[in-house]
Design an enzyme around this catalytic site. Structure first.
Site, mmCIF file in Angstrom:
data_model
loop_
_atom_site.group_PDB
_atom_site.id
_atom_site.type_symbol
_atom_site.label_atom_id
_atom_site.label_comp_id
_atom_site.label_asym_id
_atom_site.label_seq_id
_atom_site.Cartn_x
_atom_site.Cartn_y
_atom_site.Cartn_z
ATOM 1 N NE ARG A 264 24.149 -33.270 -8.712
ATOM 2 C CZ ARG A 264 24.543 -32.295 -7.869
ATOM 3 N NH1 ARG A 264 25.138 -31.230 -8.334
ATOM 4 N NH2 ARG A 264 24.354 -32.414 -6.572
ATOM 5 C CG HIS A 268 19.891 -31.148 -7.946
ATOM 6 N ND1 HIS A 268 19.834 -32.515 -7.902
ATOM 7 C CD2 HIS A 268 18.612 -30.700 -7.845
ATOM 8 C CE1 HIS A 268 18.569 -32.887 -7.789
ATOM 9 N NE2 HIS A 268 17.815 -31.819 -7.752
ATOM 10 C CE1 TYR A 277 26.551 -29.746 -3.992
ATOM 11 C CE2 TYR A 277 25.246 -27.737 -3.963
ATOM 12 C CZ TYR A 277 25.603 -28.930 -4.576
ATOM 13 O OH TYR A 277 25.009 -29.278 -5.755
#
Length: 371
Positions: A264, A268, A277
């Site tokens: 990805r 998200h 992260y």
């Protein structure tokens, strides 16, 4: 905080089946080659077109959300190959059960631009008729669509049909009980269903290496379901793997599980900040494996892609994006209180009380605006 390292990336890619190298070079795989031998120039260009249109519409959806026209948007950049390839491999009468990120599946199935955005505005009738596209309404509850797909597949069995149901979900959904239960039922009843897991490496901020110490495709044989781990950024390999899976399920041999290893590239959803992260280095590592650039290089080497073809696709994408934008910015939302309309067929005192409380709540915002 858990992190995904370069070693993890190498491990994730080492054992995946593929037909195209990242630079577009055609590779050979005896498991896959035969399943794409019939793809002619028109079919190959069609795969590229649908991936490019998906990326263009995805970019427009992201922009619309950032500009305040949509409440949320789940970016699909980087995952176009597995979505387009698997949907194109299906027959028109196969029924597909997507998650919220399968924009490419909707593009392949002919969803209208308004269908792609009005739901993310929270509008009434903000989605398509599932029976016009043979695609279920995209599911936000993680993994729930896997159960729906198996139930539909069992219905196909009872009707004596030869269609296949397809469940799409991400790596995070494999940690959900719904998905495990769906595979138990699918295997036990030998239902004609294909599970397509887009392993994009992250369940929001949790890396897949924390969810599972072994490849996700290795879980399926424990349910008695054959599986394959395929390069999710390789549209040819995904086409071949899906054709194999559909043939297996359609011929009465039960479910198949595909793990498409991809990434990805964006957040998200638009409420997420992935820089918290994961590293820029990791993202750039995967950007070098971009599914569109890889396939464009392959088509150019075949002499089936030139600047004129790319310009046509670009123009078509811009036109669809303009229609999508128009649908979003001109949509007229119902009054907030209308959310309580039609909850019951007859008058209901509980709804009346809720309406009064909600009206008072909304009035509080009106006072703030006046001040």
């Amino acid at each position: 905080m858990h992190t995904l390292t370069m070693d993890d990336v190498a491990t994730a890619l080492d054992d995946t089946a593929r037909l195209l190298a990242p630079d577009g070079t055609r590779l050979r795989d005896p498991r896959l080659d035969g399943w794409v031998a019939d793809l002619d120039a028109a079919a190959l260009r069609g795969l590229y077109r649908d991936m490019a249109l998906t990326r263009r519409l995805d970019a427009e959806g992201l922009a619309l959300q950032r500009q305040g026209h949509l409440g949320l948007w789940p970016p699909a950049e980087g995952q176009e190959a597995v979505q387009v390839a698997t949907a194109r491999a299906c027959r028109d009468d196969d029924f597909l059960f997507p998650s919220y990120r399968e924009l490419g599946v909707l593009v392949v199935r002919g969803a209208q631009p308004a269908d792609l955005v009005l739901g993310w505005r929270g509008e009434v009738q903000g989605t398509f008729d599932p029976y016009l596209l043979n695609v279920a309404t995209p599911q936000i509850i993680i993994g729930a669509q896997s159960l729906h797909a198996v139930g539909y597949a069992m219905g196909i069995q009872r009707d004596g049909g030869d269609q296949v149901a397809v469940a799409y979900f991400g790596d995070g959904a494999t940690s959900e009980g719904d998905t495990a239960e769906a595979m138990v039922f699918g295997s036990s009843f030998q239902a004609p269903v294909v599970f397509v897991c887009s392993n994009n490496q992250w369940a929001i901020s949790e890396p897949v290496t924390v969810q599972s110490r072994f490849p996700l495709a290795g879980r399926a044989p424990g349910y008695g379901i054959p599986s394959m781990r395929v390069d999710g950024n390789d549209v040819l390999a995904c086409t071949a793997a899906m054709r194999w899976a559909l043939d297996h399920a359609r011929s009465g041999r039960g479910p198949v599980f595909l793990e498409a290893v991809t990434f990805r590239m964006g957040p998200h959803t638009t409420s997420d900040d992935p820089t918290r992260y994961r590293s820029r280095e990791l993202v750039e590592k995967w950007r070098a494996r971009d599914p569109l650039h890889r396939f464009e290089a392959y088509l150019r080497a075949l002499g089936e892609c030139d600047d004129g073809f790319l310009a046509e696709v670009h123009t078509e994408g811009d036109a669809l994006a303009a229609r999508m934008r128009q649908a979003a910015v001109t949509a007229e939302s119902r009054p907030a209180l209308a959310v309580l309309d039609h909850v019951y067929a007859e008058p209901h005192s509980g709804i009346d009380r809720q309406r009064d409380r909600f009206a008072a709540y909304l009035e509080g915002f009106a006072d703030e605006a006046g001040a």
